[in-house]
Design an enzyme around this catalytic site. Structure first.
Site, PDB file in Angstrom:
ATOM      1  N   LEU A  24      64.244 -27.297  78.466  1.00 33.50           N
ATOM      2  CA  LEU A  24      63.058 -27.607  77.675  1.00 33.50           C
ATOM      3  C   LEU A  24      62.869 -26.563  76.581  1.00 33.50           C
ATOM      4  O   LEU A  24      62.496 -25.419  76.852  1.00 33.50           O
ATOM      5  CB  LEU A  24      61.833 -27.669  78.594  1.00 33.50           C
ATOM      6  CG  LEU A  24      61.972 -28.665  79.763  1.00 33.50           C
ATOM      7  CD1 LEU A  24      60.814 -28.514  80.740  1.00 33.50           C
ATOM      8  CD2 LEU A  24      62.062 -30.093  79.240  1.00 33.50           C
ATOM      9  N   GLU A  25      63.134 -26.966  75.365  1.00 31.35           N
ATOM     10  CA  GLU A  25      63.078 -26.049  74.240  1.00 31.35           C
ATOM     11  C   GLU A  25      62.468 -26.723  73.027  1.00 31.35           C
ATOM     12  O   GLU A  25      62.404 -27.941  72.924  1.00 31.35           O
ATOM     13  CB  GLU A  25      64.483 -25.555  73.890  1.00 31.35           C
ATOM     14  CG  GLU A  25      65.243 -24.957  75.069  1.00 31.35           C
ATOM     15  CD  GLU A  25      66.584 -24.401  74.659  1.00 31.35           C
ATOM     16  OE1 GLU A  25      66.637 -23.690  73.636  1.00 31.35           O
ATOM     17  OE2 GLU A  25      67.582 -24.677  75.345  1.00 31.35           O
ATOM     18  N   ASN A  26      62.037 -25.905  72.094  1.00 28.68           N
ATOM     19  CA  ASN A  26      61.543 -26.345  70.794  1.00 28.68           C
ATOM     20  C   ASN A  26      60.505 -27.455  70.938  1.00 28.68           C
ATOM     21  O   ASN A  26      59.455 -27.246  71.507  1.00 28.68           O
ATOM     22  CB  ASN A  26      62.716 -26.722  69.898  1.00 28.68           C
ATOM     23  CG  ASN A  26      63.566 -25.506  69.567  1.00 28.68           C
ATOM     24  OD1 ASN A  26      63.087 -24.379  69.600  1.00 28.68           O
ATOM     25  ND2 ASN A  26      64.840 -25.711  69.274  1.00 28.68           N
TER      26      ASN A  26
END
Length: 393
Positions: A211-213
Site C-alpha cells: 500500500l503506497e502513494n
C-alpha cells in the site's frame, strides 16, 4: 536502453532504468513504462519466460481478520479464471516455514529477473513474493497493468514451476505506481472480489497488500482497502495476509498511522503489518540501526491501537528492507546490515522478515542495470536472499 540475453527466458529483455524501485516519499517500487519486449512463456533450463509487454511496481497472532464494518463478499469469486497454476498450497509439515514469513520479492516483469527455480536451488528458498497485481484501469486485476490472469500465461507458468520444485508463492497487490485496485474499484465489495479473483485463480495461501502513494494518501481509499481485506477473509478464512507500507525513522507516518487505526477499529487481524524502513529522506546512524528503530515505532503504534502488550505487537509487525544502494544517496544496506536486522527479527519474533528484491541481489556486471538488476554494492550473489531464508522465527 540496453537489451541483454537471458538463457532461462529464451529472449532478450530490456534493462533500461525504467523498472520498479521502492521509494517512500517519492515512488517506492517505481513502475515505469513497459519493458521494451514481450516473451512467450516457456519452460526452459528450470525457468520460465515472463511476458513483459506492459505494466507501470510466523504469524504468532490471528491468521484471520474481519473488517467489522461490512458484509462478506458473497459471490466475490465470480469471474475467476480456473486455475492451472499447479497444485495449490497444502498444509505445511511440522516445522515448515509459514508462507510469507521470509519470502523475498521477485518482480518477473522488471530488472533482468532470474529463474525462480534457479533462485530456489542456489539459496534454499522455498517461498517467493511475486509482484505486482494492479488494475487494468477498472476493477479488473492484471499483472503490471497489462498481463491478464491467464491460467496458461507466463505468470501461471512461473507459479507452477515454483510449486513443482517444492516451493510456493505469495502474490503482492499494488506497489508504487500504476493503477491500483484500491483506487479504481468503487466499493469494498468490488475490491474484495478483485482480490479474491487472484486468490482463486492461483490457489493462493498468502497475499501481500503493498500500500503506497494513492492507496494510502486518501482516507476513503484507506477505509475501502481495510473493509475489502476484511471481506476477503470472510470468504477465505485460511488466507495469510500482510499489509506492507513505508515508515519513517520513528515509525509509520500520518497516513500509515491512520491506516493502522482504521484496521484496529475494524478488528482487522492481519498476519503482519510490515514496514519498509528505507528511503527516509535523511537519517542519522547506520541503516541497521535506523531500520530497526523504525520497526520499534511500528510495534509501538500497533500496541497502542490494538491494545496489545508490546511483545505481542512485535509478533504482528514485519520488516521489509531494500538491498544495496536504495533510492537515497545516503542509504546503503549492506549484507552486514541485513544480518543485523535478521538478529533483530529473531529477537522480536517478527511476523515477516524480507527485502526488495531478488532481481537486485547480485553484483553489478556487464548488462546489469544498477538499481534494477543489481544492488550497486560488492556482495556475493544472493547474499540477501540467503539471509532472509535464514529467518524461521
Amino acid at each position: 536502453m540496453t537489451a541483454v540475453a537471458y538463457g532461462w527466458l529464451g529472449l532478450r529483455v530490456s534493462t533500461s532504468g525504467q523498472g520498479r524501485s521502492r521509494r517512500r516519499a517519492k515512488s517506492r517500487r517505481r513502475a515505469g513504462p513497459a519493458l521494451a519486449v514481450a516473451a512467450v512463456a516457456v519452460l526452459a533450463a528450470g525457468g520460465v519466460a515472463i511476458a513483459t509487454a506492459g505494466g507501470g511496481h510466523p504469524s504468532a497472532g490471528p491468521s484471520a481478520g474481519t473488517s467489522g464494518t461490512g458484509t462478506s463478499a458473497a459471490g466475490a469469486s465470480s469471474g475467476a479464471v480456473p486455475s492451472t497454476a499447479g497444485p495449490g498450497p497444502t498444509q505445511p509439515a511440522a516445522g515448515a516455514v509459514p508462507l510469507g514469513l521470509n519470502a523475498p520479492y521477485e518482480y518477473l516483469g522488471w530488472g533482468a529477473p532470474q529463474s525462480p527455480v534457479d533462485v530456489m536451488a542456489a539459496t534454499g528458498a522455498t517461498q517467493l513474493t511475486l509482484g505486482f497485481v494492479t488494475s487494468d484501469g477498472g476493477c479488473n486485476p492484471v499483472w503490471d497493468g497489462t498481463r491478464p490472469l491467464d491460467p496458461g500465461g507466463s505468470d501461471a507458468t512461473a507459479i507452477a514451476a515454483i510449486r513443482a520444485h517444492g516451493g510456493d508463492v505469495m502474490v503482492s497487490f499494488g506497489g508504487a505506481s500504476g493503477d491500483k485496485l484500491g483506487v479504481t474499484c468503487a466499493s469494498a465489495d468490488a475490491l474484495a472480489a478483485a482480490y479474491r479473483k487472484v486468490v482463486d485463480t492461483y490457489r493462493l495461501g498468502a497475499v501481500d497488500f503493498d500500500l503506497e502513494n494513492d492507496e494510502v494518501a486518501d482516507g476513503t481509499v484507506r477505509q475501502r482497502v481495510v473493509d475489502a481485506i476484511g471481506r476477503l477473509h470472510s470468504a477465505e478464512p485460511g488466507l495469510r495476509m500482510f499489509a506492507t507500507f513505508g515508515v519513517g525513522t520513528e515509525g509509520p507516518d500520518a497516513n500509515e498511522q491512520d491506516l493502522i487505526r482504521r484496521g484496529a477499529a475494524a478488528k482487522l487481524a492481519l498476519t503482519g503489518w510490515v514496514g519498509m524502513p528505507f528511503d527516509f529522506g535523511g537519517h542519522q546512524g547506520g541503516m541497521a540501526q535506523v531500520s530497526t528503530a523504525a520497526i520499534d515505532g511500528l510495534a509501538r503504534t500497533l500496541a497502542a491501537d490494538y491494545g496489545w502488550p508490546l511483545d505481542q505487537a512485535y509478533r504482528h509487525a514485519g520488516l521489509s528492507s531494500m538491498n544495496g544502494v536504495t533510492d537515497e544517496a545516503d542509504e546503503t544496506v549492506s549484507p552486514a546490515d541485513f544480518t543485523a536486522m535478521l538478529g533483530y527479527a529473531r529477537t522480536h519474533h517478527l511476523a515477516r522478515f524480507t527485502f526488495w528484491a531478488v532481481n537486485r541481489d547480485r553484483p553489478c556486471g556487464a548488462g546489469l542495470s544498477k538499481g534494477d538488476s543489481c544492488g550497486g554494492i560488492a556482495q556475493q550473489p544472493y547474499a540477501f536472499t540467503r539471509t532472509a531464508v535464514g529467518y524461521r522465527d
